[in-house]
Scaffold this active site. Structure first.
Site, PDB file in Angstrom:
ATOM      1  N   ARG A   1       0.960  -1.317  -0.091  1.00 17.01           N
ATOM      2  CA  ARG A   1       0.037  -0.041  -0.141  1.00 17.01           C
ATOM      3  C   ARG A   1       0.759   1.103   0.037  1.00 17.01           C
ATOM      4  O   ARG A   1       0.998   1.862  -1.051  1.00 17.01           O
ATOM      5  CB  ARG A   1      -1.126   0.097   1.213  1.00 17.01           C
ATOM      6  CG  ARG A   1      -2.320   0.975   1.242  1.00 17.01           C
ATOM      7  CD  ARG A   1      -1.725   2.425   1.430  1.00 17.01           C
ATOM      8  NE  ARG A   1      -1.238   2.569   2.774  1.00 17.01           N
ATOM      9  CZ  ARG A   1      -0.810   3.611   3.518  1.00 17.01           C
ATOM     10  NH1 ARG A   1      -0.718   4.741   2.547  1.00 17.01           N
ATOM     11  NH2 ARG A   1      -0.260   3.563   4.649  1.00 17.01           N
ATOM     12  N   ASP A   2       1.590   1.559   1.044  1.00 14.62           N
ATOM     13  CA  ASP A   2       2.461   2.807   1.079  1.00 14.62           C
ATOM     14  C   ASP A   2       3.483   2.925   0.314  1.00 14.62           C
ATOM     15  O   ASP A   2       3.698   3.657  -0.290  1.00 14.62           O
ATOM     16  CB  ASP A   2       3.030   3.126   2.607  1.00 14.62           C
ATOM     17  CG  ASP A   2       3.263   4.365   3.134  1.00 14.62           C
ATOM     18  OD1 ASP A   2       3.294   5.047   2.206  1.00 14.62           O
ATOM     19  OD2 ASP A   2       3.050   4.728   4.149  1.00 14.62           O
TER      20      ASP A   2
ATOM     21  N   HIS B   1       4.172   4.559  13.043  1.00 18.29           N
ATOM     22  CA  HIS B   1       4.417   4.443  11.368  1.00 18.29           C
ATOM     23  C   HIS B   1       5.383   5.601  10.819  1.00 18.29           C
ATOM     24  O   HIS B   1       5.028   6.774  11.000  1.00 18.29           O
ATOM     25  CB  HIS B   1       3.009   4.543  10.553  1.00 18.29           C
ATOM     26  CG  HIS B   1       3.136   4.632   9.029  1.00 18.29           C
ATOM     27  ND1 HIS B   1       2.515   3.697   8.599  1.00 18.29           N
ATOM     28  CD2 HIS B   1       3.562   5.714   8.132  1.00 18.29           C
ATOM     29  CE1 HIS B   1       2.576   3.942   6.857  1.00 18.29           C
ATOM     30  NE2 HIS B   1       3.126   5.312   7.001  1.00 18.29           N
TER      31      HIS B   1
ATOM     32  N   HIS C   1       8.385   7.311   8.612  1.00 22.96           N
ATOM     33  CA  HIS C   1       9.195   7.362   7.271  1.00 22.96           C
ATOM     34  C   HIS C   1      10.527   7.779   7.665  1.00 22.96           C
ATOM     35  O   HIS C   1      10.814   8.568   8.465  1.00 22.96           O
ATOM     36  CB  HIS C   1       8.480   8.262   6.579  1.00 22.96           C
ATOM     37  CG  HIS C   1       7.264   7.551   5.764  1.00 22.96           C
ATOM     38  ND1 HIS C   1       7.354   7.435   4.406  1.00 22.96           N
ATOM     39  CD2 HIS C   1       6.070   7.600   6.302  1.00 22.96           C
ATOM     40  CE1 HIS C   1       6.049   6.970   4.131  1.00 22.96           C
ATOM     41  NE2 HIS C   1       5.213   6.940   5.415  1.00 22.96           N
TER      42      HIS C   1
ATOM     43  N   CYS D   1       3.737   9.293   0.860  1.00 24.42           N
ATOM     44  CA  CYS D   1       2.452  10.015   0.301  1.00 24.42           C
ATOM     45  C   CYS D   1       2.549  10.959  -0.690  1.00 24.42           C
ATOM     46  O   CYS D   1       3.217  11.742  -0.675  1.00 24.42           O
ATOM     47  CB  CYS D   1       1.831  10.538   1.751  1.00 24.42           C
ATOM     48  SG  CYS D   1       0.283  11.309   1.182  1.00 24.42           S
TER      49      CYS D   1
ATOM     50  N   ASN E   1       9.115   4.702   3.502  1.00 30.28           N
ATOM     51  CA  ASN E   1       8.788   4.118   5.246  1.00 30.28           C
ATOM     52  C   ASN E   1      10.203   3.553   5.593  1.00 30.28           C
ATOM     53  O   ASN E   1      11.239   3.289   4.885  1.00 30.28           O
ATOM     54  CB  ASN E   1       7.711   3.120   4.913  1.00 30.28           C
ATOM     55  CG  ASN E   1       6.564   3.419   4.725  1.00 30.28           C
ATOM     56  OD1 ASN E   1       5.994   3.262   3.493  1.00 30.28           O
ATOM     57  ND2 ASN E   1       5.689   3.587   5.727  1.00 30.28           N
TER      58      ASN E   1
HETATM   59  N1  COA Z   1     -12.804   4.676  -3.839  1.00 28.93           N
HETATM   60  C1  COA Z   1     -12.968   4.751  -5.364  1.00 28.93           C
HETATM   61  N2  COA Z   1     -13.310   6.236  -5.837  1.00 28.93           N
HETATM   62  C2  COA Z   1     -13.993   6.969  -5.125  1.00 28.93           C
HETATM   63  C3  COA Z   1     -13.601   6.740  -3.703  1.00 28.93           C
HETATM   64  C4  COA Z   1     -13.325   5.839  -2.980  1.00 28.93           C
HETATM   65  N3  COA Z   1     -12.817   5.611  -1.857  1.00 28.93           N
HETATM   66  N4  COA Z   1     -14.319   8.015  -3.086  1.00 28.93           N
HETATM   67  C5  COA Z   1     -14.831   8.818  -3.985  1.00 28.93           C
HETATM   68  N5  COA Z   1     -14.505   8.067  -5.243  1.00 28.93           N
HETATM   69  C6  COA Z   1     -15.071   8.576  -6.397  1.00 28.93           C
HETATM   70  C7  COA Z   1     -16.308   9.223  -6.650  1.00 28.93           C
HETATM   71  O1  COA Z   1     -17.386   8.243  -6.871  1.00 28.93           O
HETATM   72  C8  COA Z   1     -16.297  10.191  -7.608  1.00 28.93           C
HETATM   73  O2  COA Z   1     -16.150   9.352  -8.985  1.00 28.93           O
HETATM   74  P1  COA Z   1     -17.017   9.863 -10.107  1.00 28.93           P
HETATM   75  O3  COA Z   1     -15.985  11.161 -10.585  1.00 28.93           O
HETATM   76  O4  COA Z   1     -16.823   8.888 -11.147  1.00 28.93           O
HETATM   77  O5  COA Z   1     -18.184  10.204 -10.045  1.00 28.93           O
HETATM   78  C9  COA Z   1     -14.997  10.910  -7.371  1.00 28.93           C
HETATM   79  O6  COA Z   1     -14.329   9.847  -6.699  1.00 28.93           O
HETATM   80  C10 COA Z   1     -15.280  12.089  -6.617  1.00 28.93           C
HETATM   81  O7  COA Z   1     -15.662  11.939  -5.437  1.00 28.93           O
HETATM   82  P2  COA Z   1     -15.632  12.767  -4.305  1.00 28.93           P
HETATM   83  O8  COA Z   1     -16.462  12.167  -3.172  1.00 28.93           O
HETATM   84  O9  COA Z   1     -16.003  14.300  -4.610  1.00 28.93           O
HETATM   85  O10 COA Z   1     -14.220  12.545  -3.712  1.00 28.93           O
HETATM   86  P3  COA Z   1     -13.079  13.666  -3.995  1.00 28.93           P
HETATM   87  O11 COA Z   1     -12.844  13.971  -5.446  1.00 28.93           O
HETATM   88  O12 COA Z   1     -13.342  14.672  -2.906  1.00 28.93           O
HETATM   89  O13 COA Z   1     -11.749  12.966  -3.302  1.00 28.93           O
HETATM   90  C11 COA Z   1     -11.103  11.090  -2.088  1.00 28.93           C
HETATM   91  C12 COA Z   1     -11.811  12.455  -2.074  1.00 28.93           C
HETATM   92  C13 COA Z   1     -10.891  10.698  -0.563  1.00 28.93           C
HETATM   93  C14 COA Z   1     -11.921   9.972  -2.722  1.00 28.93           C
HETATM   94  C15 COA Z   1      -9.693  11.269  -2.779  1.00 28.93           C
HETATM   95  O14 COA Z   1      -9.025  12.609  -2.164  1.00 28.93           O
HETATM   96  C16 COA Z   1      -8.771  10.123  -2.453  1.00 28.93           C
HETATM   97  O15 COA Z   1      -8.856   9.088  -2.793  1.00 28.93           O
HETATM   98  N6  COA Z   1      -7.746  10.682  -1.368  1.00 28.93           N
HETATM   99  C17 COA Z   1      -6.880   9.134  -1.093  1.00 28.93           C
HETATM  100  C18 COA Z   1      -5.305   9.770  -1.089  1.00 28.93           C
HETATM  101  C19 COA Z   1      -4.484   8.705  -0.596  1.00 28.93           C
HETATM  102  O16 COA Z   1      -4.731   7.555  -0.931  1.00 28.93           O
HETATM  103  N7  COA Z   1      -3.468   9.111  -0.011  1.00 28.93           N
HETATM  104  C20 COA Z   1      -2.212   8.350   0.337  1.00 28.93           C
HETATM  105  C21 COA Z   1      -2.459   7.424   1.483  1.00 28.93           C
HETATM  106  S1  COA Z   1      -2.636   8.442   3.186  1.00 28.93           S
HETATM  107 ZN    ZN Z   2       3.265   6.180   5.285  1.00 27.39          ZN
END
Ligand code: COA
Ligand code: ZN
Length: 313
Positions: free
Chosen positions: A15-16, A207, A209, A240, A249
């Protein structure tokens, strides 16, 4: 009976580690790697994250990976989730634990998951309800707990407040994450002491890094205060993509080598880990930060040089 480890290491490279890699790692390769980890003594593996494929394209195959890995009974296969959609998808893929993540700093939380901390907590109330009713384990991670690349140091009170909110939701574990390696051993000792006043060590994961070279020093600072659960990544992969300057990490083999040298049991097969780490440069197309994969274990000795043998003859 299997001996209890002194230090429990959760492998987070799938994942990370992979989330920040520009090279696409084929689903088959991810599955092979996780299946290999399942044979190396880990009790916990963070398999993937259920996040927006636009945010983290490298892990867009999370569902397929989860459903095709070979599950070993007793190993907890963890999924990182930022919201309800992630939680629903993780449950559909049969994750054993939902790892909810939010940052102590609102700026990083907005950059990472596009929510204020308060909104993350509201969302996690629903995620926790769903998780409980599905019978999975719940973990609450506090990212940027030791510092944020935008805001700087975070008040320990802010971290403790988030820990308490997670506990109110009924989480089984808490992770304090040093997202961009800003922690130092004195700070770690102080914060771990305060968090261990709220939860038992069995429920706390650190956790770290190694962004500024203090990863293993921070492990020891936490360990000396009673913590014994740590996240790390094979080869020192990780970071990240929404935190400028993020890097790997702490490295699993380096951590295990240090622990074993100190007579602390990890339960891990270190030679197998090193062999696996040595495959990473070919898979990802770049060198790894891990040290032990290059140097070998501390007591992997070299033959006496011929010239020395001649002097001794
Ligand atoms: N998995 C897959 N798709 C997701 C989702 C999830 N958990 N959450 C939202 N989406 C999709 C929505 O269905 C939507 O899809 P569409 O454009 O096809 O309709 C789109 O993403 C936007 O949805 P929204 O709720 O407005 O999300 P956002 O654009 O505000 O983004 C997150 C929010 C949380 C989904 C996004 O910022 C994200 O995935 N961040 C994770 C970052 C990460 O993993 N960082 C490292 C680990 S710490
Ligand atoms: Zn991390």
């Amino acid at each position: 009976m299997k001996e209890q480890p002194d230090i429990v290491i959760q492998e987070v490279s799938p994942r990370d580690g992979l989330q920040i890699e520009p090279t696409w790692v084929p689903t088959e390769e991810k599955i092979r790697l996780i299946d290999a980890f399942s044979t190396m003594g880990f009790s916990r593996i963070e398999v993937s994250s259920f996040v927006s494929p636009k945010a983290i394209p490298a892990l867009r195959d999370a569902a397929e990976v989860f459903t095709r890995i070979r599950r070993t009974p007793g190993i907890i296969y963890v999924a990182l989730v930022p919201n309800m959609k992630g939680a629903e998808n993780a449950l559909a893929a049969d994750a054993d634990e939902l790892n909810m993540v939010m940052s102590a700093s609102d700026t990083h939380n907005l950059a990472n998951v596009r929510m204020q901390g308060a909104e993350s907590l509201r969302v996690f109330a629903d995620v926790a309800k769903l998780g409980k009713s599905s019978g999975v384990l719940l973990n609450g991670s506090v990212a940027t707990a030791f510092g944020c690349p935008f805001e700087g140091r975070q008040a320990p009170e802010r971290v403790l407040e988030i820990v308490r909110r997670y506990l109110d939701l009924g989480v089984d574990g808490i992770t304090l994450a040093d997202t961009t390696g800003m922690a130092n051993p004195a700070q770690v000792a102080a914060l771990v002491e305060r968090v261990l006043a709220l939860i038992p060590p069995a429920a706390l994961t650190l956790h770290f890094h190694n962004t500024r070279g203090l990863g293993l020093a921070n492990v020891l600072a936490a360990y000396n205060k009673g913590a014994w659960r740590f996240d790390s990544a094979l080869g020192g992969l990780g970071g990240c993509p929404f935190a400028p300057g993020a890097s790997g990490n702490i490295c699993t083999e380096d951590l295990a080598n240090m622990a074993h040298d100190m007579d602390l049991k990890t339960g891990l097969d270190l030679p197998a880990l090193i062999a696996e780490a040595r495959k990473l440069p070919a898979l990802l197309g770049h060198d790894m930060p891990g040290q032990v994969m290059k140097a070998g274990r501390t007591l992997d000795l070299h033959p006496t040089p011929a010239a020395v043998k001649a002097l001794l003859a």
